[in-house]
Scaffold this active site. Structure first.
Site, short mmCIF file in Angstrom:
data_model
loop_
_atom_site.label_atom_id
_atom_site.label_comp_id
_atom_site.label_asym_id
_atom_site.label_seq_id
_atom_site.Cartn_x
_atom_site.Cartn_y
_atom_site.Cartn_z
N LYS A 172 -7.63 -3.07 3.73
CA LYS A 172 -6.45 -2.42 4.06
C LYS A 172 -5.83 -2.85 5.36
O LYS A 172 -6.44 -2.85 6.23
CB LYS A 172 -6.61 -0.96 3.92
CG LYS A 172 -7.95 -0.37 4.66
CD LYS A 172 -7.79 1.35 4.17
CE LYS A 172 -9.14 1.79 4.87
NZ LYS A 172 -9.33 3.42 4.48
N ARG A 226 -8.46 10.98 -7.07
CA ARG A 226 -9.31 10.10 -6.31
C ARG A 226 -10.78 10.84 -6.35
O ARG A 226 -11.65 10.22 -6.45
CB ARG A 226 -8.90 10.00 -4.88
CG ARG A 226 -9.78 9.36 -3.94
CD ARG A 226 -9.23 9.56 -2.50
NE ARG A 226 -9.86 8.56 -1.52
CZ ARG A 226 -11.03 8.77 -1.25
NH1 ARG A 226 -12.05 9.64 -1.49
NH2 ARG A 226 -11.43 7.74 -0.30
N GLU A 243 2.60 2.23 3.73
CA GLU A 243 1.90 2.22 4.65
C GLU A 243 1.42 1.19 5.16
O GLU A 243 0.92 0.90 6.44
CB GLU A 243 0.52 3.23 4.32
CG GLU A 243 0.50 4.47 4.34
CD GLU A 243 -0.93 4.99 4.05
OE1 GLU A 243 -1.53 5.70 5.09
OE2 GLU A 243 -1.47 4.87 3.05
N LYS A 294 -6.41 -8.06 -1.36
CA LYS A 294 -7.61 -8.40 -2.46
C LYS A 294 -8.09 -9.92 -2.56
O LYS A 294 -7.14 -10.72 -3.01
CB LYS A 294 -7.17 -7.34 -3.67
CG LYS A 294 -6.85 -5.99 -3.39
CD LYS A 294 -6.20 -5.34 -4.48
CE LYS A 294 -6.04 -3.91 -4.57
NZ LYS A 294 -5.31 -3.40 -5.45
N LYS A 330 0.89 -1.28 0.10
CA LYS A 330 -0.11 -0.06 0.06
C LYS A 330 1.05 1.11 0.09
O LYS A 330 1.41 1.51 1.00
CB LYS A 330 -0.81 -0.10 1.17
CG LYS A 330 -1.94 1.02 1.25
CD LYS A 330 -2.87 0.84 2.51
CE LYS A 330 -3.97 2.02 2.52
NZ LYS A 330 -3.42 3.40 1.99
P1 ATP Z 1 -10.42 5.79 2.30
O1 ATP Z 1 -11.64 6.46 1.66
O2 ATP Z 1 -10.69 4.54 2.12
O3 ATP Z 1 -10.07 6.28 3.66
P2 ATP Z 1 -8.01 7.03 1.48
O4 ATP Z 1 -7.70 7.84 0.27
O5 ATP Z 1 -8.08 7.67 2.73
O6 ATP Z 1 -9.55 6.23 1.41
P3 ATP Z 1 -6.90 4.71 2.39
O7 ATP Z 1 -7.78 4.32 3.23
O8 ATP Z 1 -5.52 4.91 3.11
O9 ATP Z 1 -7.03 5.69 1.52
O10 ATP Z 1 -6.51 3.48 1.58
C1 ATP Z 1 -7.01 3.47 0.07
C2 ATP Z 1 -5.77 4.02 -0.80
O11 ATP Z 1 -4.59 3.41 -0.89
C3 ATP Z 1 -6.38 4.22 -2.11
O12 ATP Z 1 -7.26 5.21 -2.35
C4 ATP Z 1 -4.99 4.39 -2.89
O13 ATP Z 1 -4.59 5.54 -2.95
C5 ATP Z 1 -3.92 3.82 -1.88
N1 ATP Z 1 -3.11 2.70 -2.46
C6 ATP Z 1 -1.75 2.51 -2.36
N2 ATP Z 1 -1.38 1.30 -2.77
C7 ATP Z 1 -2.73 0.56 -3.33
C8 ATP Z 1 -2.91 -0.71 -3.81
N3 ATP Z 1 -1.89 -1.62 -4.20
N4 ATP Z 1 -4.33 -1.01 -4.27
C9 ATP Z 1 -4.94 -0.22 -3.76
N5 ATP Z 1 -5.04 1.22 -3.52
C10 ATP Z 1 -3.77 1.46 -2.88
#
Ligand code: ATP
Length: 649
Positions: free
Chosen positions: A481, A315, A456, A461, A294
């Site tokens: 995650k 996003r 992170e 998946k 991630k």
């Molecule tokens: P959320 O609304 O889920 O909190 P967020 O943008 O705050 O979204 P996270 O919760 O930290 O993000 O986790 C999802 C994000 O991780 C994805 O939107 C993407 O930007 C990031 N990411 C990094 N590596 C990957 C991966 N291998 N597959 C999918 N997402 C990834």
């Protein structure tokens, strides 16, 4: 419950076949919607109104829908309203001949500029009869106002708003001003608009035959139509494309006409948080899954259009091509010749190339840099020559290739296509590192490696089968995650909106010393207070927050801020989103977040800590009351301690 057409009432404001929709008819529908909080009723009122629009003025349907959702175009075109309070106050004052301080006073007592405009107009003697506003011309003028830029743009905007206000009658000024503010606040969520649109199209296509249909058949047609429109819109989120197609062929032909198309960003698939590796194994028990790094960067949806144009979207479907001119230049180097068009889901992360350390003479390997490095980049007007931090793209999904959407293919097939058609380029492009895990030990080792390398944590998946398709805009159980923070027991971070400030004391005298944060409830369209935060900020952070938030100070609390007993010194326009970590969540007599979901009290954060600004998230994308509820419940299960301690403000 659907009422058959014989029971469809006409609203107070009617119009003839072939004529443009009067703005007063839309305002009347808005008033009716505002008068109820029941979602079924809201959908019913809007459906009936849209049926009339389709039957009498189909060319106006697109404008009506945009006015209902308060937008001027698809997100990715980036044209927005959201005119500032002070400019609107001036326009209302000039248009109604009232003094600015009086308008401000009214705003303080009424809390809603729309109402202030309505009252100001009511008390104004009308000298002559004004022509009635029509939806297409209101829409066009709103667009023109949003487009004004450059020299004297403020004065020009005021002039245009004055003209529009002068032509308003009845309830119109209230909704016009709210549209200009960028928020209607009548309790009409976009998903209700989408459902009403689908139902209205089905009903109009059925025409007179509807009278003979058994109730169950009609109900199932409406249900199916709604499902089709929702699914198609999540693949192709553009009313500009979906509405004309609906008017041409109804819902039947929609799937064939409207498919994922490069150039139109789709809402990304999202993941659910997990707190432990064992939770991951419980979820995927006996099913094939994969773990990916991630990366801690910014989500990037990369599109190659058939005409060779490249675009990078955030996003939030914002076009980021101007922020990342370097990415746009790099990407063609990782595409194999077989590729003509594609949509790639990826993470753009800050990257340091391998370098010779002049002190030691040893070459330091290339590495990932933390997100903060990336966030220093400007969002607009980035010149390739000024870029200091390099960006590397890590691709984790392929959603479209050479004319064909891949969303319904399983992940392992999409991944194979990604490997076959794209090629790693040093310091520029790679696939997300992945391992198809099985045991706790394997996942643990991979997680540790990912963190050591600057990630992170992991994304886990579903790899094969029908549950491994790509689900646009869904927070899915098929993507989990696993962040290193969770394992430390702090839980997932929250994304919260800054709605208030507390004046600083001591060392923090010239800045805000603490802030009031809120989550967003899309059902009530309200911001619910969740905590006061004063930790996690460096001095530089506090200076920067002061500079940004001072501009957003508003005179009075907005009526849609549900703050409970919190008492900040100043309120801010809800624009800024912060990522925040917390020790845990507790029930609170002070704050209102998720009130009624777990308890009659709200939920608050204990020991909240600022992590970073999330300028890739809109306030409406912040953590929802339902997510807060599930975080609260998850900790109750995971912890042996009682979490019901009440907090004090
Ligand atoms: P959320 O609304 O889920 O909190 P967020 O943008 O705050 O979204 P996270 O919760 O930290 O993000 O986790 C999802 C994000 O991780 C994805 O939107 C993407 O930007 C990031 N990411 C990094 N590596 C990957 C991966 N291998 N597959 C999918 N997402 C990834």
């Amino acid at each position: 419950i659907f009422q058959k057409p014989s029971q469809v009432r006409d609203t107070k404001v009617s119009w003839k076949q072939g004529e443009p929709v009067p703005y007063a008819a839309l305002a009347a529908a808005f008033s009716e919607i505002q008068a109820t909080t029941k979602r079924l009723e809201i959908t019913e009122i809007l459906t009936q109104f849209l049926v009339r629009v389709i039957e009498r003025s189909p060319d106006n349907l697109l404008h009506v829908v945009y006015l209902c959702i308060n937008r001027l175009c698809p997100d990715y075109e980036g044209l927005e309203l959201g005119i500032g309070e002070s400019l609107l106050i001036k326009a209302i004052a000039q248009s109604t001949g009232r003094e600015v301080p009086r308008i401000k006073k009214d705003l303080e007592s009424l809390g809603d500029l729309g109402l202030v405009a309505l009252n100001s107009k009511k008390n104004q003697p009308t000298m002559f009869k004004v022509s009635s506003l029509k939806v297409p011309s209101v829409f066009k003028q709103l667009r023109d106002i949003a487009l004004v830029a450059g020299n004297k743009s403020q004065d020009r905007k005021i002039g245009m708003i004055k003209k529009l206000l002068a032509a308003c009658q009845g309830e119109e000024p209230k909704f016009l001003i709210r549209s200009l503010e960028g928020k209607l606040r009548i309790g009409l969520a976009e998903r209700s608009v989408l459902v009403s649109l689908a139902r209205a199209v089905v009903i109009s296509k059925l025409g007179k035959s509807i009278a003979k249909l058994p109730q169950e058949t009609l109900a199932s047609k409406l249900e199916q139509g709604t499902e089709v429109v929702k699914a198609v819109y999540s693949e192709l989120p553009s009313y500009d494309l979906v509405i004309p197609a609906l008017l041409r062929g109804g819902v039947e032909g929609l799937r064939d006409e409207c498919k994922l198309t490069p150039g139109v960003p789709l809402k990304p698939m999202l993941a659910k948080p997990t707190k432990a590796i064992s939770e991951v194994l419980d979820r995927f028990e006996g099913q094939p899954f994969t773990c990916e790094y991630k990366y801690d960067g910014e989500r990037a949806q990369v599109h190659l259009l058939a005409d060779g144009k490249l675009a990078v979207f955030s996003r939030n479907s914002e076009n980021m091509s101007v922020k990342y001119p370097d990415l746009v230049e790099q990407i063609p180097r990782c595409i194999r010749p077989s590729v003509k068009s594609f949509v790639l889901d990826a993470e753009a992360a800050a990257w340091k190339k391998a370098e010779l350390n002049p002190d030691t003479g040893v070459e330091e390997p290339a590495k990932l840099l933390p997100f903060q490095e990336l966030s220093r980049r400007k969002r607009k007007d980035v010149k390739a020559a000024d870029i200091k931090v390099k960006v590397k793209l890590f691709a984790f999904d392929l959603l479209y290739l050479n004319g064909e959407p891949l969303l319904s293919r399983p992940l392992d097939e999409r991944r194979q296509l990604l490997l076959d058609h794209f090629t790693p380029v040093e310091d520029e492009f790679d696939y997300a590192k992945a391992e198809d895990g099985t045991s706790v030990e394997q996942i643990e080792t991979f997680l540790e490696r990912s963190v050591k390398e600057g990630c992170e944590g992991l994304m886990v998946k579903m790899l094969r089968g029908p549950d491994s398709t790509y689900e646009p805009s869904r927070r899915s159980m098929n993507w989990l995650k696993l962040k290193k923070d969770y394992l430390a027991g702090t839980g997932d971070s929250l994304d919260l909106v800054v709605i208030g400030g507390y004046l600083g004391k001591g060392k923090r005298t010239n800045v805000y010393g603490a802030f009031l944060l809120a989550c967003y409830d899309p059902d009530s369209e309200k911001f619910q207070s969740i905590c006061k935060i004063g930790t996690g900020f460096t001095e530089a952070d506090l200076d920067a927050h002061y500079a940004t938030l001072k501009q957003l100070e508003i005179g009075a609390r907005k009526p849609y801020y549900d703050v409970g007993d919190a008492k900040p010194d100043v309120y801010f326009d809800a624009k800024v989103v912060w990522e925040v970590l917390t020790a845990d969540l507790s029930l609170s007599p002070v704050y209102t977040a998720a009130k009624g979901l777990v308890d009659q009290r709200g939920i608050s954060l204990r020991f909240p800590r600022f992590i970073r600004i999330r300028d890739d998230k809109a306030p409406e994308d912040s953590t929802s009351p339902e997510q807060i509820e599930s975080m609260y419940r998850a900790q109750a299960v995971n912890s042996s301690k009682s979490k019901s301690a009440l907090d004090e403000d």
